[in-house]
Structures are given as C-alpha cells and as structure tokens.
Scaffold this active site. Structure first.
Site, short mmCIF file in Angstrom:
data_model
loop_
_atom_site.label_atom_id
_atom_site.label_comp_id
_atom_site.label_asym_id
_atom_site.label_seq_id
_atom_site.Cartn_x
_atom_site.Cartn_y
_atom_site.Cartn_z
N SER A 198 0.83 -1.21 0.00
CA SER A 198 0.00 0.00 0.00
C SER A 198 0.86 1.25 0.00
CB SER A 198 -0.87 -0.03 1.26
OG SER A 198 -1.41 1.23 1.55
N LYS A 251 2.43 -3.27 6.67
CA LYS A 251 2.68 -3.53 5.25
C LYS A 251 4.16 -3.36 4.93
CE LYS A 251 -1.30 -4.73 3.43
NZ LYS A 251 -1.44 -6.09 2.86
N TYR A 307 -1.21 0.19 10.05
CA TYR A 307 -1.40 -0.55 8.80
C TYR A 307 -0.19 -0.38 7.89
CZ TYR A 307 -3.52 -1.74 4.27
OH TYR A 307 -3.79 -2.28 3.05
#
Lengths: 325, 325
Positions: free
Chosen positions: A127, A155, A151
């Site tokens: 991402s 990632k 997040y």
C-alpha cells in the site's frame, strides 16, 4: 498452474478470481486449480471446470498457513489484510493479521522449500501507506519507508520480509503497492478516503455525496480493474532483474478533487456534479493532508505495469460496470 | 534515572556503561541505578555507588523482556543483536534475536504503558545495513529501506516497530543507525568489514595486516567513542520534533582505504604502512561493493549528533586508548 488467493472474498480478491477464470491462465500458463481462502468463505467462481477449494480460514491461526499451501500452489496472491482504520483501532489484531499471518505464510513456504525445493511466485499486496510525510511533490521509487499508521507499518514490515525471503531464494516474491482504489463500489463508508469514490459513485447513481475537503486536494488512484491488472501482470513477470527492489509502487492517476469533479461532469453532466455538497471536515482534512499526492513509478512502468489512462477512464470503467456503459 | 542496557557486555555496551558511570548522568539527569543484561553476564562497573543488576539474560526467551523492565528504567539502550554474518548463517536465530526479542521488549513496555502509563526513552541501535544497492553517491535521509542481508532486514523491521510504538505514545523512541565502527579493538576476525580496522590496528601494534580490496573503496566510519557519544546524546534529546522520522542515520567520516592508509602514515610513519600487504579477495570485494560510501545525515546533524572530525581523529582516539597517546 494452481493459484492460491488469500483474501479471495474481498473486493479486489473477487475481481481477481473472476479475471483469472475468464482468462483461463495465470503467470503465462493454463490455470488448472484454485484455492480461495478468506475469513468468510469465498464463493466458488462460475465457469471454471478445474478443482476449486473455497474455504473460510484465518491465516493467523496455528497451522492454517501450512494447510493453505499443502497442495503446493505455484502462484500465491496474498491480499488478506485488516484495513487501515481497523488496524489502528485494534493494535493487536492489526499486527496479528497483517504481520504475523504474512510471516506465517512465508515461514510455511520456507519449510516446504527446505523439505522439497518448493518456491512459489508470491504476489503480495502492499500500500501507499508505507510512506509518510514529509513528502516531496513527486515521490521517487527510492523514497523512505516511513509509515504514519499501524497498517502502513505492518505492510512495510511485510515488504521487508518478502524481499528477504526472496533474496534467500525461499520464494519468488513481488510486492505491489496499490494506489487508492477509485471508484470503489458499494455503499458509502466511514473511511477517511471514502469521499474520493463517493463523489463519483453516488452522483452517478443519482444520489447526493459529501465532499469534506477542498477540491485542491491531490491523490494517487487506480480503478479496481487496473489493480487486478497489476496483480495478474505481477504473476507472470521475470523477477530476476528486480534485484533487491522486490516492492514496487504501482503507476496510477494523480488527480485533484477538482479534476475528479470535471471528469464526472464530462461523464454525467452538471446535474450529477450538483449532487456534491461541500461540508468541510477538519478531522478528515488533517488525515488526508498526510497522504501522498503523486509518484514517479519508474521501476514498475519499466516492467510493464500500466495505470488507467486518465481519471475519465477511471469513471468510464465504473459506468461500464454499474450503469450499462 | 535508572538506565537499562541490553547488550551491555558487547564492545559498545561496555564503553557506554563506562561513559554513563564516568559522567554520573543519563538523559540530563543523575544516574541512580543500572540494569545490565547480555547473553553473558556483564561486569558490574567500577566506581558506581548506586544499585546495579548485572545478569545473563536472553531477551528472546519468554518473560525476560517483562523482567528486564520490572524496575521501570527511565532510559533503555537496546544494543543486543546477533551480528550480520551470524544472522545470515542462522536464519531462525537472527529473526528470533534481532526481530522477535526487540518486539518482545516493545510489547512489554506497551503492557506497562497500558497498566500504569510507563513510557521510557528507548535508544535503539540500528545500522547502515538497512540500506542496499543501488545507491546514489551520497545517500539522503529519505533513502529507501532496502536491506541486502537478513541482519539489515531485521534492523529495518525493528526501526519500523520503534517508530510505530513511538507514534502511538507507548514509548519515547529513537533509532540510531551507526556507521561502521573503526578502529574496532580486538583480534582480527573473519567479518567482511574486518580489514577496515585491521589495516590500522595491526600496524599500530607492529603486526602485519591484509588488505583484500583496492584502496579506492570508500565507506562510512565512526570511532567507538563517537558511537557512544551518539547513544548518550540520543538519551537526552527532545524527540517531539522528530515527527515520524524516529530513525536517523548518524554522521560519520567518509573515507577511502587510501585515506585510511595516509592517516596511518601521519600517525605512525612509513614503517607502519609497510606492514599492510595487498591480497585481493574477490569474495570480500563483492560484499563490500554492496555497501554505502557516504551519507548526508542532515537530520541527525541538526539534532546535534557529531561525528569524529576526520579519519586522523579516529586513528588518534585508538592510539590514545591502546598505545598511551
């Protein structure tokens, strides 16, 4: 080729399965079998005559990663993740699903590699959230991993693991940093990024939409179809020439909200645009201001990854799918 | 202030303990207690009158991280690590010690934060090994994390964890990417980087030394004393202004092997230089060619971190310590 899709019930996962079945091929070879896993049981695809295993499975639970690869799929798409807001709200859950489950998958592959030389292609979805401010106006491929969220951290750690396992030859991996998906289908949601899709999707359906930020806000977009195209392209690439650069920012369309709105006007006229109501929301603006505006995805472009042609093309793809062209 | 040093028996750890005791302060406050842990029991420092706990402990074993912070040290220096060659040779050991033990420490701190608001300063030692080729000639602070080794991957993942735990307020952390330490004291070893120190240390002691690479090879150095200075400086900084940039490349001296040799000549004459024998080793050259040459450590410099003045100063510090000035 047997393909395993982790996160197969998600918005991108379902489209990926449909695309693989429609193509009948994966990684340049005939598609012979499918294993589809997600936390809710994925639907078995129509029109595929090979064996399909579609099951509910939590990759972070003990033994699930080993079971997932028991049939030794040659291509693995790892899309399973807890999304940004949830990973921030539930710290333990985010690390367990986004980091520990990814590591469990790679460790299961390493064990099978050691035992029998198994070495699948792994396509890992990452991402833009691996990047955080301060940003240059156009972000180069060599920009620092500096996430602003749990997040993004998870990632980025997954990217590093993928690259290390690939460097050691345990798997043949590539990480794909997806742009913000637009137009995301479905209902309006509370995600801070929701308005980027909402201001297109809702007016096209004759519904009002709220714009919480100034129309000068710029961001990096890809359609769901372009995202699926990145994944299928990644499955068939010769990765030897990547060197240590196993994680790539995908090309996208850099557009301001004003450019989004003009694309909507060209597709559906002033009446559609009139359905957008400006309602400034300082909380959302503060979040969105920490997001990147544009990239120079030179490495991915050289490898043949292709973005949508324009924001008009992004709108047209949504219209074709949901409004009969 | 109670200081915990993890990896206190190592070359830098021992010097750090001595420096803290000599100064009598840490993070701008009086040093009141010391906890010293390592896989072998560290020596208790001489001349310190406060309570000292010096024990053998494997931070990656269950419960050890919780026990390490039981007395709630206000400052934690985390230097414990499996070194590069060992982490590459023993994949499981490297991940267990360099990643899992670091995470166990941060998790123990998070639990104590949740229970009672504990929020120590954590100084984490990272490494240039978080970076990998291709490199620009001078590497900026915002350069990508792209390790070429397991060790570099584990350090990069530790950096990301540190930054995320700091962002969430569980700890007040800073990561310090140390340059290659030179002149490293002790015996010649098999590390690929060993010759950078060996060609200074051995001739100064009247011993022959082998140079396995061309003298045009350039690298980034700090003396042991400068490295200790980075750590003590990091313990007392106001970190609020770091934003998301919690991990900083330290300043260093960029020098070629030829520049090292000329500094040796100025310190000890032609006879010392004559003890260096060129024995090209393609294996070592191939490793060293993947290492960075120079950095622009602007962020750390602005925060007051100071490198050695020159490679002559690096040699002089070694002479003063081991050869009576």
């Amino acid at each position: 080729m047997h393909a395993l899709i982790l996160g197969a019930a998600g918005m991108i996962g379902r489209r990926l399965v449909d695309a693989l079945v429609a193509e009948g091929r994966v990684g340049g070879q005939p598609l012979t079998a499918l294993t589809l896993l997600d936390v809710v049981a994925p639907a078995a695809p129509e029109g595929f005559t090979g064996p399909v295993r579609a099951e509910a499975a939590d990759l972070s639970a003990p033994g699930i990663a080993e079971a997932a690869i028991r049939a030794r799929p040659e291509v693995i798409f790892h899309l399973a993740a807890v999304v940004s807001g949830e990973a921030e709200a539930d710290f333990d859950l985010g690390y367990r699903v986004n980091l520990d489950a990814t590591r469990a998958l790679f460790e299961a592959i390493r064990a099978a590699h050691a035992a029998e030389g198994y070495r699948p292609r792994v396509v890992f979805t990452s991402s833009l959230a691996v990047f955080g401010p301060p940003f240059p106006g156009i972000i180069p491929d060599d920009f620092s991993l500096r996430p602003a969220t749990c997040y993004g951290t998870q990632k980025a750690m997954g990217e590093l693991l993928l690259a290390d396992y690939a460097r050691r030859g345990f798997l043949d991996g590539i990480g794909i940093r997806l742009p913000t998906i637009c137009v995301r289908p479905g209902k309006p949601n509370k995600a801070a990024s929701g308005f980027f899709s909402g201001i297109i999707r809702e007016p096209l359906a004759g519904q009002p939409a709220v714009l919480p930020v100034p129309d000068t806000v710029r961001h990096w977009f890809a359609s769901p179809a372009a995202a699926v195209g990145f994944l299928t392209h990644a499955a068939g690439l010769d990765l030897a020439r990547l060197g240590l650069r196993r994680n790539l920012t995908m090309p996208g369309v850099s557009a301001t909200v004003a450019e989004e709105i003009e694309a909507l006007r060209r597709a559906a006229g002033d009446a559609a645009v009139a359905l957008i109501r400006c309602e400034p929301d300082e909380r959302i603006l503060r979040i969105v201001e920490t997001w990147p505006e544009a990239f120079d995805p030179a490495a991915a472009t050289e490898l043949g990854f292709r973005a949508d042609d324009s924001f008009d093309a992004i709108v047209a793809r949504h219209v074709a799918e949901f409004h009969g062209g």
